[in-house]
Scaffold this active site. Sequence first.
Site, PDB file in Angstrom:
ATOM      1  N   LEU A  53       0.700  -1.147  -0.068  1.00 52.62           N
ATOM      2  CA  LEU A  53      -0.031  -0.164   0.123  1.00 52.62           C
ATOM      3  C   LEU A  53       0.790   1.340   0.264  1.00 52.62           C
ATOM      4  O   LEU A  53       0.082   2.631   0.033  1.00 52.62           O
ATOM      5  CB  LEU A  53      -1.018  -0.017   1.545  1.00 52.62           C
ATOM      6  CG  LEU A  53      -1.340  -0.998   1.265  1.00 52.62           C
ATOM      7  CD1 LEU A  53      -2.434  -1.205   3.052  1.00 52.62           C
ATOM      8  CD2 LEU A  53      -2.810  -1.514   0.534  1.00 52.62           C
ATOM      9  N   TYR A 103       2.828  11.320 -10.828  1.00 52.29           N
ATOM     10  CA  TYR A 103       3.227  10.253 -10.129  1.00 52.29           C
ATOM     11  C   TYR A 103       2.249   9.260 -11.245  1.00 52.29           C
ATOM     12  O   TYR A 103       2.899   8.011 -10.813  1.00 52.29           O
ATOM     13  CB  TYR A 103       1.030  10.968  -9.240  1.00 52.29           C
ATOM     14  CG  TYR A 103       0.695   9.746  -8.312  1.00 52.29           C
ATOM     15  CD1 TYR A 103       1.626   9.460  -7.832  1.00 52.29           C
ATOM     16  CD2 TYR A 103      -1.572  10.430  -9.543  1.00 52.29           C
ATOM     17  CE1 TYR A 103       0.565   8.512  -6.802  1.00 52.29           C
ATOM     18  CE2 TYR A 103      -1.769   8.333  -8.001  1.00 52.29           C
ATOM     19  CZ  TYR A 103      -0.493   8.474  -6.975  1.00 52.29           C
ATOM     20  OH  TYR A 103      -1.909   7.577  -6.392  1.00 52.29           O
ATOM     21  N   LYS A 107       3.533   5.371 -10.453  1.00 46.30           N
ATOM     22  CA  LYS A 107       2.698   4.160 -10.158  1.00 46.30           C
ATOM     23  C   LYS A 107       3.268   3.076 -11.538  1.00 46.30           C
ATOM     24  O   LYS A 107       2.852   1.818 -10.972  1.00 46.30           O
ATOM     25  CB  LYS A 107       1.119   4.654 -10.256  1.00 46.30           C
ATOM     26  CG  LYS A 107       1.018   5.285  -8.408  1.00 46.30           C
ATOM     27  CD  LYS A 107       0.887   4.493  -7.561  1.00 46.30           C
ATOM     28  CE  LYS A 107       0.650   5.311  -6.229  1.00 46.30           C
ATOM     29  NZ  LYS A 107       0.318   4.103  -5.250  1.00 46.30           N
ATOM     30  N   ASN A 132     -10.503   7.013  -6.956  1.00 42.82           N
ATOM     31  CA  ASN A 132     -10.845   7.391  -5.280  1.00 42.82           C
ATOM     32  C   ASN A 132     -11.476   6.258  -4.356  1.00 42.82           C
ATOM     33  O   ASN A 132     -11.846   6.402  -4.365  1.00 42.82           O
ATOM     34  CB  ASN A 132     -12.105   8.945  -5.209  1.00 42.82           C
ATOM     35  CG  ASN A 132     -10.694   9.815  -5.749  1.00 42.82           C
ATOM     36  OD1 ASN A 132      -9.870  10.448  -6.668  1.00 42.82           O
ATOM     37  ND2 ASN A 132     -11.034  10.286  -6.944  1.00 42.82           N
ATOM     38  N   HIS A 279     -48.749   9.080  32.406  1.00 40.55           N
ATOM     39  CA  HIS A 279     -49.438   8.860  33.550  1.00 40.55           C
ATOM     40  C   HIS A 279     -49.709   7.959  34.339  1.00 40.55           C
ATOM     41  O   HIS A 279     -50.490   7.383  33.495  1.00 40.55           O
ATOM     42  CB  HIS A 279     -49.474  10.199  34.787  1.00 40.55           C
ATOM     43  CG  HIS A 279     -48.191  11.425  34.244  1.00 40.55           C
ATOM     44  ND1 HIS A 279     -47.473  11.376  34.495  1.00 40.55           N
ATOM     45  CD2 HIS A 279     -48.480  12.425  33.873  1.00 40.55           C
ATOM     46  CE1 HIS A 279     -45.942  12.109  34.087  1.00 40.55           C
ATOM     47  NE2 HIS A 279     -47.484  13.579  33.654  1.00 40.55           N
ATOM     48  N   VAL A 282     -53.838   7.254  33.216  1.00 38.88           N
ATOM     49  CA  VAL A 282     -53.991   8.724  32.042  1.00 38.88           C
ATOM     50  C   VAL A 282     -54.874   7.386  30.701  1.00 38.88           C
ATOM     51  O   VAL A 282     -53.861   6.368  30.506  1.00 38.88           O
ATOM     52  CB  VAL A 282     -53.362   9.195  31.643  1.00 38.88           C
ATOM     53  CG1 VAL A 282     -52.772   9.835  30.502  1.00 38.88           C
ATOM     54  CG2 VAL A 282     -53.248  10.527  33.112  1.00 38.88           C
TER      55      VAL A 282
END
Length: 368
Positions: A53, A103, A107, A132, A279, A282
């Site tokens: 990598l 680049y 590579k 990407n 409650h 209720v």
Amino acid sequence: MQILLTGADGFIGKNLRVVLSEMPGFSMLAVARGNSRQELFDAAAQADAVIHLAGVNRPQDPMEFAVGNADFTASLCEALAASGRAIPVAFASSIQAERDNPYGRSKRQAEEHLAVYGERSGAPVAIYRLVNVFGKWSRPNYNSAVATFCHNIARDLPIRIDDAAAQLRLVYVDDVLAEFRRFLSGPGTGVRLAEVGPIYSTTVGELAGQIEAFRSVRTSLVTERVGTGLVRALYATYVSFLPPEAFSYGVPKYGDARGDFVEMLKTPDCGQFSFFTAHPGVTRGGHYHHTKTEKFLVIKGRARYRFRHIITDEAFEVESRGDEPLVVETIPGWAHDITNIGDEELVVMLWANEVFDRQRPDTVTAKL
């Protein structure tokens, strides 16, 4: 199985280290460009496979492309050849290898060194020309626009878009890791250009808009469709950039004499999630719906549900309690209510199949 991993401290490398730690029977030999030649040769002598990598993609001096990509790969190949074994290699190259820039050339030269190694040794060599890559632990202003946008938007910082229509091709880091795992389990034969997918296509403007929409969920409560594909992967990446103080956020609470009502999450087309309290003694509800349906689940306390068919007057009752989970559904055309029949506060989780619309509430008051 010992895996020689170069670039272990990079974005993909960090993710791969975690994956390798989860795989029984695998251990890692981490090598970086800063290691000595002897350390590189020692690691190669122990390796059963290589995931390569390491590389340079944003140097201060363009000359570093050749040193960090082509020359380091040449040294790696020399060390592998010296082992006298056909050690499989997976190489994270770049789609830029197809282009004539510093680049890309570095590579491509790295690929050529690996191809020669593979042909001479008979070792399997898989060259992945990655588009990407995005995902957790990527670096803003370095790895990709995804990382930069996620970092800035998560912190309410501005983002810069020069060309909203510019095309982007993306691959998610987990899919890259899955391919590397496949390679380790069966590296194949020969030297080959390998693929990682799926590859997602979008534009810079669409990407920014989607990430900004993730941020908006905390105010609108309407989630994006984050269950599959690119949106799923982008959402996981976005939340990984949240600072710890932003891990939580408040939601509105509506209260009256009966108890509280809190909306948690809404969806574009599958309703919303809420909870309410009541409650002791209720009763809540006392209405019917024409189309809306709901699912109730008592989390705490005891409840009695009453139903009445609005045409036939057929009646039905059911009780539930928090320690015995039971989902109770409301049915169109049946009036219904829920009463706290216990001695403590009743807490009920609620899913409705549509987001509440005050202009068209589909809620009609009715006696039971």
